[in-house]
Design a protein around this motif. Structure first.
Motif, PDB file in Angstrom:
ATOM      1  N   GLY A 338       0.775  -1.084   0.019  1.00  0.00           N
ATOM      2  CA  GLY A 338      -0.152   0.031   0.000  1.00  0.00           C
ATOM      3  C   GLY A 338       0.781   1.281  -0.076  1.00  0.00           C
ATOM      4  O   GLY A 338       0.120   2.511   0.206  1.00  0.00           O
ATOM      5  N   SER A 339       1.981   1.182  -0.320  1.00  0.00           N
ATOM      6  CA  SER A 339       3.036   2.391  -0.211  1.00  0.00           C
ATOM      7  C   SER A 339       3.218   2.840  -1.773  1.00  0.00           C
ATOM      8  O   SER A 339       2.857   1.905  -2.805  1.00  0.00           O
ATOM      9  CB  SER A 339       4.363   2.193   0.639  1.00  0.00           C
ATOM     10  OG  SER A 339       5.017   1.064   0.067  1.00  0.00           O
ATOM     11  N   VAL A 340       4.002   3.969  -1.825  1.00  0.00           N
ATOM     12  CA  VAL A 340       4.198   4.424  -3.124  1.00  0.00           C
ATOM     13  C   VAL A 340       5.362   3.432  -3.836  1.00  0.00           C
ATOM     14  O   VAL A 340       4.870   3.284  -4.877  1.00  0.00           O
ATOM     15  CB  VAL A 340       4.529   5.933  -2.969  1.00  0.00           C
ATOM     16  CG1 VAL A 340       5.142   6.445  -4.502  1.00  0.00           C
ATOM     17  CG2 VAL A 340       3.546   6.868  -2.504  1.00  0.00           C
ATOM     18  N   ASP A 341       6.303   3.241  -3.291  1.00  0.00           N
ATOM     19  CA  ASP A 341       7.371   2.501  -3.889  1.00  0.00           C
ATOM     20  C   ASP A 341       6.712   1.095  -4.177  1.00  0.00           C
ATOM     21  O   ASP A 341       7.241   0.425  -5.258  1.00  0.00           O
ATOM     22  CB  ASP A 341       8.717   2.315  -3.160  1.00  0.00           C
ATOM     23  CG  ASP A 341       8.386   1.928  -1.566  1.00  0.00           C
ATOM     24  OD1 ASP A 341       7.353   2.065  -1.173  1.00  0.00           O
ATOM     25  OD2 ASP A 341       9.316   1.392  -1.026  1.00  0.00           O
ATOM     26  N   GLU A 342       6.259   0.653  -3.384  1.00  0.00           N
ATOM     27  CA  GLU A 342       5.531  -0.768  -3.515  1.00  0.00           C
ATOM     28  C   GLU A 342       4.648  -0.925  -4.660  1.00  0.00           C
ATOM     29  O   GLU A 342       4.477  -1.608  -5.460  1.00  0.00           O
ATOM     30  CB  GLU A 342       4.831  -1.408  -2.392  1.00  0.00           C
ATOM     31  CG  GLU A 342       5.783  -1.886  -1.069  1.00  0.00           C
ATOM     32  CD  GLU A 342       5.116  -1.852   0.199  1.00  0.00           C
ATOM     33  OE1 GLU A 342       5.846  -2.500   1.404  1.00  0.00           O
ATOM     34  OE2 GLU A 342       3.908  -1.543   0.314  1.00  0.00           O
ATOM     35  N   ASN A 377      -1.858   3.839   5.464  1.00  0.00           N
ATOM     36  CA  ASN A 377      -2.791   4.918   5.830  1.00  0.00           C
ATOM     37  C   ASN A 377      -2.535   6.106   5.381  1.00  0.00           C
ATOM     38  O   ASN A 377      -3.558   7.128   5.294  1.00  0.00           O
ATOM     39  CB  ASN A 377      -2.740   4.983   7.487  1.00  0.00           C
ATOM     40  CG  ASN A 377      -3.119   3.592   7.924  1.00  0.00           C
ATOM     41  OD1 ASN A 377      -4.043   2.924   7.465  1.00  0.00           O
ATOM     42  ND2 ASN A 377      -2.745   3.572   9.356  1.00  0.00           N
ATOM     43  N   LEU A 378      -1.306   6.533   4.629  1.00  0.00           N
ATOM     44  CA  LEU A 378      -1.167   7.630   4.018  1.00  0.00           C
ATOM     45  C   LEU A 378      -1.285   7.901   2.641  1.00  0.00           C
ATOM     46  O   LEU A 378      -1.199   8.948   2.050  1.00  0.00           O
ATOM     47  CB  LEU A 378       0.331   8.088   4.356  1.00  0.00           C
ATOM     48  CG  LEU A 378       0.694   8.002   5.913  1.00  0.00           C
ATOM     49  CD1 LEU A 378       2.301   8.473   6.073  1.00  0.00           C
ATOM     50  CD2 LEU A 378      -0.143   9.279   6.689  1.00  0.00           C
ATOM     51  N   VAL A 379      -1.577   6.833   1.979  1.00  0.00           N
ATOM     52  CA  VAL A 379      -1.696   6.615   0.571  1.00  0.00           C
ATOM     53  C   VAL A 379      -3.174   6.629  -0.025  1.00  0.00           C
ATOM     54  O   VAL A 379      -4.053   5.686   0.856  1.00  0.00           O
ATOM     55  CB  VAL A 379      -0.968   5.314   0.162  1.00  0.00           C
ATOM     56  CG1 VAL A 379      -0.939   5.289  -1.472  1.00  0.00           C
ATOM     57  CG2 VAL A 379       0.729   5.565   0.262  1.00  0.00           C
ATOM     58  N   LYS A 380      -3.489   6.987  -0.891  1.00  0.00           N
ATOM     59  CA  LYS A 380      -4.849   6.946  -1.582  1.00  0.00           C
ATOM     60  C   LYS A 380      -4.831   5.518  -2.417  1.00  0.00           C
ATOM     61  O   LYS A 380      -4.439   5.358  -3.473  1.00  0.00           O
ATOM     62  CB  LYS A 380      -5.200   8.233  -2.510  1.00  0.00           C
ATOM     63  CG  LYS A 380      -5.191   9.252  -1.967  1.00  0.00           C
ATOM     64  CD  LYS A 380      -5.532  10.569  -2.782  1.00  0.00           C
ATOM     65  CE  LYS A 380      -5.369  11.883  -1.971  1.00  0.00           C
ATOM     66  NZ  LYS A 380      -5.481  12.923  -3.227  1.00  0.00           N
TER      67      LYS A 380
END
Length: 440
Positions: A338-342, A377-380
């Motif tokens: 759920g993160s940007v780099d992943e 929780n910080l990613v859309k």
């Protein structure tokens, strides 16, 4: 030529001898005969007799071969193959004249003869077929046994009315049964292979493999196995209660002696959902030796006894096992965090697959987004899903679950209902995306 001998008898030799001795030349025939010896042989050559055959005999005469009518030989049938060069083969196709068969007029069609509706309307006067003897027609509705409904309200009404009122299953139960039917899709023509891969470690690839396998095995009647093909010591076997210390290396070494499922089952661990797990090597030195050929040996054996084979691929997509895995793939699961780099690495995985000739596989693949990773929780997540929706068939969001986050043995019954539903939805999408018949 024929030779004929003629023997002539002449006068006595004494008279001829006296005449010659006296020096008188014989002048008469008698004198000449007297001069001839007592016996004389004359050879006369006569022409050989020629036999002319009658015309009827010439018509049946065999010139070169003699025939014995007392001996009759029967030759067995045989096939003689004559090979001709292409440049020497000249064929002329002739079509014999075939008399056209007389047209047979079709039988008269009795419209509506096999329909019950026409019979009820009084249109059909012909006989009924056996197909019209249905249970709906012959059995009284009140006497037909119906399955007890599921759901608290339908079950309550069914009980208090002494099984006279059956409202049917509740909407939630119907949705669950519909999902079960999608997961239980039957396959023909061999095992189906589903690799689960990603370019980044720590995004929950092994967890997604376990959830997918449990969801399939808990519903399907056939066998499901998950193989840990991670060359760098995978942890798939740690997600279930391990029942054996055997690994993929043992399967490769014992492959010639494995004669049936009983032999193979001693090398795997089975959990409560009937999911079989084949562990990878725990020794990193041995793990590096697990290559493409070893995977093909394990995959061929698994295809004999299982209908669905899940492969927990190693981190990265350039190791030797990956090519053999993708060549067998019938469906594909890409795991993203759920993160940007992943999310970016998961998208780059799709790009690499498309560039290496797996574009069709990418378009039918499923992206599983594991929301248990850090930074979720910080990613859309809606934006991540919108990005993958333009590249793959479906996206499934796996919710956070304390049992999954612990990284230990997973118990299917102890998972949150929302987690089980997400895993079942992923299993249904995978089952529906694979061809029912091989080659279709």
């Amino acid at each position: 030529m024929a030779e004929k001998r003629v023997r002539t008898k002449v006068a006595p030799a004494s008279t001829a001898a006296a005449t010659v001795a006296d020096g008188i030349e014989p002048t008469s025939d008698a004198d000449m005969a007297a001069a001839v010896p007592e016996s004389l042989t004359v050879n006369v050559e006569l022409p050989a007799p020629v036999h002319e055959r009658p015309e009827d005999e010439q018509a049946v005469a065999l010139v070169e071969f003699g025939v014995d009518p007392a001996v009759v030989s029967v030759n067995e049938s045989a096939t003689t193959v004559i090979s001709l060069a292409d440049d020497e083969l000249h064929a002329v196709v002739t079509t014999p004249d075939v008399e056209a068969e007389p047209e047979v007029p079709p039988l008269p069609v009795a419209e509506g003869i096999y329909t019950r509706r026409d019979m009820l309307d009084g249109v059909n006067q012909g006989p009924e077929s056996a197909a019209m003897l249905t249970a709906d027609r012959l059995i009284e509705p009140r006497r037909r046994s119906r399955t007890a409904p599921e759901g608290w309200w339908p079950a309550f009404v069914y009980a208090v009315t002494f099984h006279l009122v059956n409202l049917g299953d509740s909407p939630r139960v119907r949705a669950r049964k519909e999902l079960d039917a999608r997961i239980a899709t039957k396959f023909e023509g061999g095992a189906r292979f589903v690799p689960v891969l990603t370019r980044k470690g720590g995004v929950g690839k092994t967890t997604i493999t376990t959830l997918l396998g449990m969801a399939l095995a808990s519903v399907r009647d056939d066998r499901v196995i998950a193989i840990d093909a991670n060359p760098d010591r995978g942890t798939l076997s740690e997600r279930v209660a391990r029942q054996t210390r055997a690994t993929v290396r043992d399967v490769v070494n014992r492959a010639p002696s494995i004669q049936g499922f009983t032999d193979f089952s001693t090398l795997v661990s089975r959990d409560e959902t009937r999911l079989d797990i084949l562990a990878s090597d725990t020794d990193p030195m041995l793990s590096e030796a697990f290559d493409e050929n070893d995977y093909n040996v394990v995959a061929d054996l698994a295809a004999r006894y299982y209908s669905v084979v899940l492969t927990d691929c190693g981190t990265g997509i350039v190791h030797s096992v990956m090519r053999a895995t993708l060549q067998r793939a019938d469906a594909l699961v890409i795991v993203s965090g759920g993160s940007v780099d992943e999310a970016r690495l998961a998208s780059e995985t799709l790009t690499w697959l498309e560039a290496n000739g797996y574009g069709d596989l990418v378009r039918e693949s499923i992206v599983a987004i594991n929301t248990a990773t850090q930074g979720t929780n910080l990613v859309k997540l809606e934006e991540i899903e919108a990005h993958f929706a333009s590249r793959v068939r479906e996206i499934v969001r796996i919710p956070y679950d304390d049992l999954l986050a612990a990284g230990s043995v997973i118990s299917w019954k102890e998972l949150r209902p929302l987690t089980r539903h997400a895993a079942r939805e992923l299993a249904a999408l995978i089952a529906q995306g694979m061809p029912v018949r091989r080659g279709v």
